[in-house]
Scaffold this motif. Structure first.
Motif, PDB file in Angstrom:
ATOM      1  N   GLY A 142       0.745  -1.425   0.069  1.00  0.00           N
ATOM      2  CA  GLY A 142      -0.044   0.011  -0.121  1.00  0.00           C
ATOM      3  C   GLY A 142       0.819   1.273  -0.039  1.00  0.00           C
ATOM      4  N   GLU A 143       2.157   1.383  -0.459  1.00  0.00           N
ATOM      5  CA  GLU A 143       2.953   2.503  -0.582  1.00  0.00           C
ATOM      6  C   GLU A 143       2.971   2.807  -1.962  1.00  0.00           C
ATOM      7  OE1 GLU A 143       6.514   2.153   2.646  1.00  0.00           O
ATOM      8  OE2 GLU A 143       6.830   0.661   1.115  1.00  0.00           O
ATOM      9  N   THR A 144       3.114   4.055  -2.147  1.00  0.00           N
ATOM     10  CA  THR A 144       3.384   4.716  -3.469  1.00  0.00           C
ATOM     11  C   THR A 144       4.673   4.195  -3.852  1.00  0.00           C
ATOM     12  OG1 THR A 144       2.411   6.653  -2.605  1.00  0.00           O
ATOM     13  CG2 THR A 144       3.391   6.605  -4.914  1.00  0.00           C
ATOM     14  N   ILE A 145       4.893   3.583  -5.172  1.00  0.00           N
ATOM     15  CA  ILE A 145       6.250   2.864  -5.447  1.00  0.00           C
ATOM     16  C   ILE A 145       6.497   3.412  -7.115  1.00  0.00           C
ATOM     17  CG2 ILE A 145       5.367   0.899  -6.098  1.00  0.00           C
ATOM     18  CD1 ILE A 145       7.722  -0.597  -5.005  1.00  0.00           C
ATOM     19  N   ASP A 146       7.795   3.502  -7.424  1.00  0.00           N
ATOM     20  CA  ASP A 146       8.122   3.809  -8.891  1.00  0.00           C
ATOM     21  C   ASP A 146       7.659   4.903  -9.427  1.00  0.00           C
ATOM     22  OD1 ASP A 146       9.479   1.224  -9.171  1.00  0.00           O
ATOM     23  OD2 ASP A 146       7.952   0.337  -9.621  1.00  0.00           O
ATOM     24  N   TYR A 147       8.718   6.126  -8.700  1.00  0.00           N
ATOM     25  CA  TYR A 147       8.203   7.364  -9.287  1.00  0.00           C
ATOM     26  C   TYR A 147       8.666   7.587 -10.836  1.00  0.00           C
ATOM     27  CZ  TYR A 147       6.533   8.452  -4.713  1.00  0.00           C
ATOM     28  OH  TYR A 147       5.929   8.344  -3.473  1.00  0.00           O
ATOM     29  N   GLY A 148       8.199   7.510 -11.891  1.00  0.00           N
ATOM     30  CA  GLY A 148       8.678   7.591 -12.996  1.00  0.00           C
ATOM     31  C   GLY A 148       8.202   9.032 -13.603  1.00  0.00           C
ATOM     32  N   PRO A 149       7.210   8.961 -14.430  1.00  0.00           N
ATOM     33  CA  PRO A 149       6.838  10.254 -15.030  1.00  0.00           C
ATOM     34  C   PRO A 149       5.582  10.832 -13.961  1.00  0.00           C
ATOM     35  CG  PRO A 149       5.854   8.423 -16.260  1.00  0.00           C
ATOM     36  CD  PRO A 149       6.683   7.753 -15.411  1.00  0.00           C
ATOM     37  N   CYS A 150       5.850  10.805 -12.956  1.00  0.00           N
ATOM     38  CA  CYS A 150       4.851  11.126 -11.939  1.00  0.00           C
ATOM     39  C   CYS A 150       4.764  12.764 -12.011  1.00  0.00           C
ATOM     40  CB  CYS A 150       5.116  10.764 -10.534  1.00  0.00           C
ATOM     41  SG  CYS A 150       6.711  11.396  -9.812  1.00  0.00           S
ATOM     42  N   ALA A 151       3.809  13.395 -11.487  1.00  0.00           N
ATOM     43  CA  ALA A 151       3.760  14.874 -11.231  1.00  0.00           C
ATOM     44  C   ALA A 151       2.619  15.102 -10.316  1.00  0.00           C
ATOM     45  CB  ALA A 151       3.532  15.449 -12.622  1.00  0.00           C
ATOM     46  N   PHE A 152       2.577  16.320 -10.008  1.00  0.00           N
ATOM     47  CA  PHE A 152       1.368  16.970  -9.274  1.00  0.00           C
ATOM     48  C   PHE A 152       0.866  18.320 -10.173  1.00  0.00           C
ATOM     49  CE2 PHE A 152       3.803  15.461  -5.884  1.00  0.00           C
ATOM     50  CZ  PHE A 152       3.122  15.249  -4.645  1.00  0.00           C
ATOM     51  N   MET A 153      -0.436  18.270 -10.200  1.00  0.00           N
ATOM     52  CA  MET A 153      -1.289  19.237 -10.855  1.00  0.00           C
ATOM     53  C   MET A 153      -0.800  20.784 -10.249  1.00  0.00           C
ATOM     54  SD  MET A 153      -5.132  17.899 -11.972  1.00  0.00           S
ATOM     55  CE  MET A 153      -5.294  17.570 -10.035  1.00  0.00           C
ATOM     56  N   ASP A 154      -0.635  21.687 -11.318  1.00  0.00           N
ATOM     57  CA  ASP A 154      -0.760  22.987 -11.109  1.00  0.00           C
ATOM     58  C   ASP A 154      -2.343  23.286 -11.302  1.00  0.00           C
ATOM     59  OD1 ASP A 154       2.035  23.606 -10.691  1.00  0.00           O
ATOM     60  OD2 ASP A 154       2.357  23.205 -12.758  1.00  0.00           O
ATOM     61  N   SER A 155      -2.877  23.786 -12.475  1.00  0.00           N
ATOM     62  CA  SER A 155      -4.282  24.082 -12.629  1.00  0.00           C
ATOM     63  C   SER A 155      -4.899  22.620 -12.649  1.00  0.00           C
ATOM     64  CB  SER A 155      -4.369  24.699 -14.113  1.00  0.00           C
ATOM     65  OG  SER A 155      -3.642  26.066 -14.051  1.00  0.00           O
ATOM     66  N   TYR A 156      -6.106  22.735 -11.960  1.00  0.00           N
ATOM     67  CA  TYR A 156      -6.757  21.524 -11.983  1.00  0.00           C
ATOM     68  C   TYR A 156      -7.531  21.280 -13.101  1.00  0.00           C
ATOM     69  CZ  TYR A 156     -10.579  18.387 -10.669  1.00  0.00           C
ATOM     70  OH  TYR A 156     -11.258  17.186 -10.792  1.00  0.00           O
ATOM     71  N   HIS A 157      -7.485  20.223 -13.568  1.00  0.00           N
ATOM     72  CA  HIS A 157      -8.259  19.444 -14.656  1.00  0.00           C
ATOM     73  C   HIS A 157      -8.394  17.865 -14.204  1.00  0.00           C
ATOM     74  CE1 HIS A 157     -10.590  18.330 -18.164  1.00  0.00           C
ATOM     75  NE2 HIS A 157     -10.987  19.671 -18.271  1.00  0.00           N
ATOM     76  N   PRO A 158      -9.596  17.150 -14.084  1.00  0.00           N
ATOM     77  CA  PRO A 158      -9.472  15.871 -13.928  1.00  0.00           C
ATOM     78  C   PRO A 158      -8.918  15.080 -14.900  1.00  0.00           C
ATOM     79  CG  PRO A 158     -11.889  16.678 -14.562  1.00  0.00           C
ATOM     80  CD  PRO A 158     -11.020  17.674 -14.368  1.00  0.00           C
ATOM     81  N   ASN A 159      -8.933  15.372 -16.269  1.00  0.00           N
ATOM     82  CA  ASN A 159      -8.369  14.639 -17.245  1.00  0.00           C
ATOM     83  C   ASN A 159      -6.734  15.011 -17.445  1.00  0.00           C
ATOM     84  OD1 ASN A 159     -10.805  13.545 -18.146  1.00  0.00           O
ATOM     85  ND2 ASN A 159     -11.230  15.119 -19.156  1.00  0.00           N
ATOM     86  N   THR A 160      -5.975  15.542 -16.415  1.00  0.00           N
ATOM     87  CA  THR A 160      -4.475  15.815 -16.682  1.00  0.00           C
ATOM     88  C   THR A 160      -3.824  14.818 -16.701  1.00  0.00           C
ATOM     89  OG1 THR A 160      -5.170  18.098 -15.425  1.00  0.00           O
ATOM     90  CG2 THR A 160      -2.751  17.066 -15.463  1.00  0.00           C
ATOM     91  N   VAL A 161      -2.975  14.547 -17.666  1.00  0.00           N
ATOM     92  CA  VAL A 161      -1.896  13.449 -18.018  1.00  0.00           C
ATOM     93  C   VAL A 161      -0.940  14.141 -18.228  1.00  0.00           C
ATOM     94  CG1 VAL A 161      -1.367  11.934 -19.553  1.00  0.00           C
ATOM     95  CG2 VAL A 161      -3.649  12.199 -19.180  1.00  0.00           C
ATOM     96  N   PHE A 162       0.250  13.665 -17.442  1.00  0.00           N
ATOM     97  CA  PHE A 162       1.722  14.357 -17.734  1.00  0.00           C
ATOM     98  C   PHE A 162       2.638  13.291 -18.452  1.00  0.00           C
ATOM     99  CE2 PHE A 162       0.427  17.271 -14.328  1.00  0.00           C
ATOM    100  CZ  PHE A 162       1.001  18.306 -14.890  1.00  0.00           C
ATOM    101  N   SER A 163       2.605  11.986 -18.365  1.00  0.00           N
ATOM    102  CA  SER A 163       3.346  10.970 -18.930  1.00  0.00           C
ATOM    103  C   SER A 163       3.423  10.961 -20.244  1.00  0.00           C
ATOM    104  CB  SER A 163       2.891   9.488 -18.130  1.00  0.00           C
ATOM    105  OG  SER A 163       3.709   8.611 -19.005  1.00  0.00           O
ATOM    106  N   SER A 164       4.743  11.131 -20.775  1.00  0.00           N
ATOM    107  CA  SER A 164       4.808  11.318 -22.169  1.00  0.00           C
ATOM    108  C   SER A 164       4.432   9.887 -22.827  1.00  0.00           C
ATOM    109  CB  SER A 164       6.399  11.546 -22.527  1.00  0.00           C
ATOM    110  OG  SER A 164       7.072  10.356 -22.169  1.00  0.00           O
ATOM    111  N   ILE A 165       4.238   9.004 -22.298  1.00  0.00           N
ATOM    112  CA  ILE A 165       4.007   7.566 -22.879  1.00  0.00           C
ATOM    113  C   ILE A 165       2.531   7.152 -22.549  1.00  0.00           C
ATOM    114  CG2 ILE A 165       6.402   6.331 -22.688  1.00  0.00           C
ATOM    115  CD1 ILE A 165       5.479   5.162 -20.191  1.00  0.00           C
ATOM    116  N   ASP A 166       1.877   8.103 -21.795  1.00  0.00           N
ATOM    117  CA  ASP A 166       0.401   7.756 -21.671  1.00  0.00           C
ATOM    118  C   ASP A 166      -0.515   8.646 -22.738  1.00  0.00           C
ATOM    119  OD1 ASP A 166      -2.064   6.831 -20.711  1.00  0.00           O
ATOM    120  OD2 ASP A 166      -1.817   7.951 -18.815  1.00  0.00           O
ATOM    121  N   ARG A 167      -0.394   8.094 -23.907  1.00  0.00           N
ATOM    122  CA  ARG A 167      -0.809   8.738 -25.164  1.00  0.00           C
ATOM    123  C   ARG A 167      -2.504   8.709 -24.980  1.00  0.00           C
ATOM    124  NH1 ARG A 167       3.681   6.345 -26.822  1.00  0.00           N
ATOM    125  NH2 ARG A 167       5.158   7.704 -27.536  1.00  0.00           N
TER     126      ARG A 167
END
Length: 472
Positions: free
Chosen positions: A250-275
């Motif tokens: 139950g721990e957060t593991i594997d911090y690859g392309p993780c991120a914290f949102m700036d402006s809120y939007h529910p559909n926010t994606v940062f990972s370059s491979i999550d097309r």
């Protein structure tokens, strides 16, 4: 200064089908660039570190009592099953029971090739190492279950990605590195005895009160439900919620392309491979349920009468959305200053979030500003907030300590993407001042720190980081 580590290994005592014995590969010129004094204290290590620490935590010297190995697992990656993954660039040195009584793994990430490296070089470059160090320690300070970072070491060797970059090794500490994918590989192979052995080990190590495989499934479900609600409450996006990145503890593991949102939007994606947006912010609860279903499918394989267990497993998995919703409401209600949420408070929260999404409001700063009289400053149309606030203020009547509840639930500081990029760029040039400053400020995320006000500022248009990348 001695680097004696009080190893007390258990995973290495399991049969060899679970791992491959593998020493780290030495590096040219190790230099310790970060040492976590707080975590070192818990692990029984000295508060300061010398050259011998650089040798150990780069992989150049295997400390006494360590039993280095690379763990085996498989997993669903973006919904597609990969039948064999494993630690392709990580070496588990061993386990330590800390001063708090908790058993933890000590792992070197970026320690060279293993039998599971496939086409990879087994190395890490400095940027992702520092990113994981900062973000995992920030998550710990936010009170969210997470792996932690003990050390970061420059290797003195280049790593080739899109360009030539400085190499580094991260020392990651976790309650274990057991993943959903660790169970999947033995279930898929039909190795039932290994699956049973692994299940017993996971129960003994993490959930001793659990009874059998279905008890383990319930325990993992409960831990993951709380974890995902915690992520959502701080605007965290994991980025790669594959089953091999889903921890049994139950721990957060594997911090690859993780991120914290700036402006809120529910559909926010940062990972370059999550097309396709599979792991977008709003999709994380559904993906957690999907991952739990894969664990259930694996665990069922050890029963002779598998058909009879499907109903119980289905019931356990189907209960997860409700658990996450309740945990979500509890956390978001606290962000509004509500200590005892009611079911109808969900509408109050979602109304605010909808208005934030439509007005490009900063997630962290909007919640932190509640009660300050400056909340509308975050909205392109301040009237959108004021129209919502009337109902909110009415709801707070009778709440004894709304301000205290809010401040305890709303951080002032998160690892903002543009600051992380600045930090990495500086470190590549040999300047660790931005890194050290981030580590220091983010260790106290709920405190007002006037001297660090610049770290609260959202990015200017030219500073926006639209995509984050996996370190491999």
């Amino acid at each position: 200064m001695s680097t004696m580590i009080a190893f007390d290994n258990t995973f290495a005592r399991l049969p060899g089908v679970f791992y491959a014995r593998q020493d780290p590969q030495p590096v040219k010129a190790p230099r310790l660039v970060a040492w976590n004094r707080d975590l070192a204290r818990i692990l029984g290590l000295p508060p300061s570190a010398g050259d011998d620490f650089a040798e150990v935590f780069s992989g150049n010297r295997v400390p006494e009592g360590a039993e280095p190995l690379a763990q085996l697992y498989s997993g669903h990656q973006f919904g597609q099953y990969n039948p064999q993954l494993g630690d392709g660039r990580a070496i588990l040195l061993g386990e330590v029971v800390g001063s708090d009584g908790i058993r933890r793994d000590i792992q070197l990430k970026g320690a060279g090739r293993t039998p599971y490296s496939r086409m990879g070089d087994g190395r890490a470059w400095l940027g992702p190492v520092l990113r994981e160090y900062v973000v995992s320690e920030a998550m710990h300070a936010l009170g969210i279950p997470t792996t932690r970072a003990l050390a970061a070491v420059e290797t003195g060797e280049p790593v080739v990605r899109e360009r030539v970059l400085p190499g580094a090794v991260l020392t990651r500490v976790a309650r274990s590195h057991l993943r959903v994918g660790t169970f999947q590989i033995f279930a898929a192979r039909g190795e039932v005895e290994s699956l049973k052995r692994l299940t017993d080990y996971a129960i003994q190590r993490h959930y001793p009160e659990a009874e059998g495989p279905m008890g383990l499934l319930r325990a993992v479900r409960d831990a993951q439900a709380e974890l995902i609600a915690a992520w959502m409450s701080v605007g965290f996006i994991h980025g790669v919620m594959n089953t091999d990145n889903s921890s049994i503890s139950g721990e957060t593991i594997d911090y690859g392309p993780c991120a914290f949102m700036d402006s809120y939007h529910p559909n926010t994606v940062f990972s370059s491979i999550d097309r396709m947006g599979r792991y977008a912010y709003a999709n994380q609860p559904d993906i957690a349920v999907w991952n739990l279903a894969q664990l259930a499918t694996a665990l069922i394989q050890q029963y002779e009468d598998r058909e009879a267990m499907v109903e119980e497993a289905t019931e356990i998995v189907h209960a997860m959305p409700g658990l996450m919703q309740r945990a979500w409401l509890r956390r978001f209600a606290a962000k509004l200053g509500i200590s005892a949420p009611r079911e109808e408070d969900a509408g109050l929260v979602t109304d605010l979030l909808t208005r934030m999404a439509g007005n490009q409001a900063d997630f962290t700063n909007t919640f932190r500003a509640l009660g300050s009289g400056r909340e509308g400053d975050q909205f392109t149309d301040p009237s959108a907030f004021s129209a919502w606030a009337e109902g909110w203020r009415a709801r707070l009547e009778g709440e004894p300590y709304p301000e205290g509840v809010r401040r305890a639930a709303n951080p002032a500081f998160i690892p903002r993407n543009h600051r992380m990029e600045e930090m990495i760029e500086a470190a590549v040039e040999g300047d660790y001042a931005p890194f050290n400053r981030l580590v220091e400020v983010l260790a106290r995320p709920y405190e007002d720190q006037p001297g660090a006000a610049d770290l609260q500022r959202p990015p200017l248009p030219e500073e926006v980081v639209p995509a984050t990348f996996c370190g491999t």
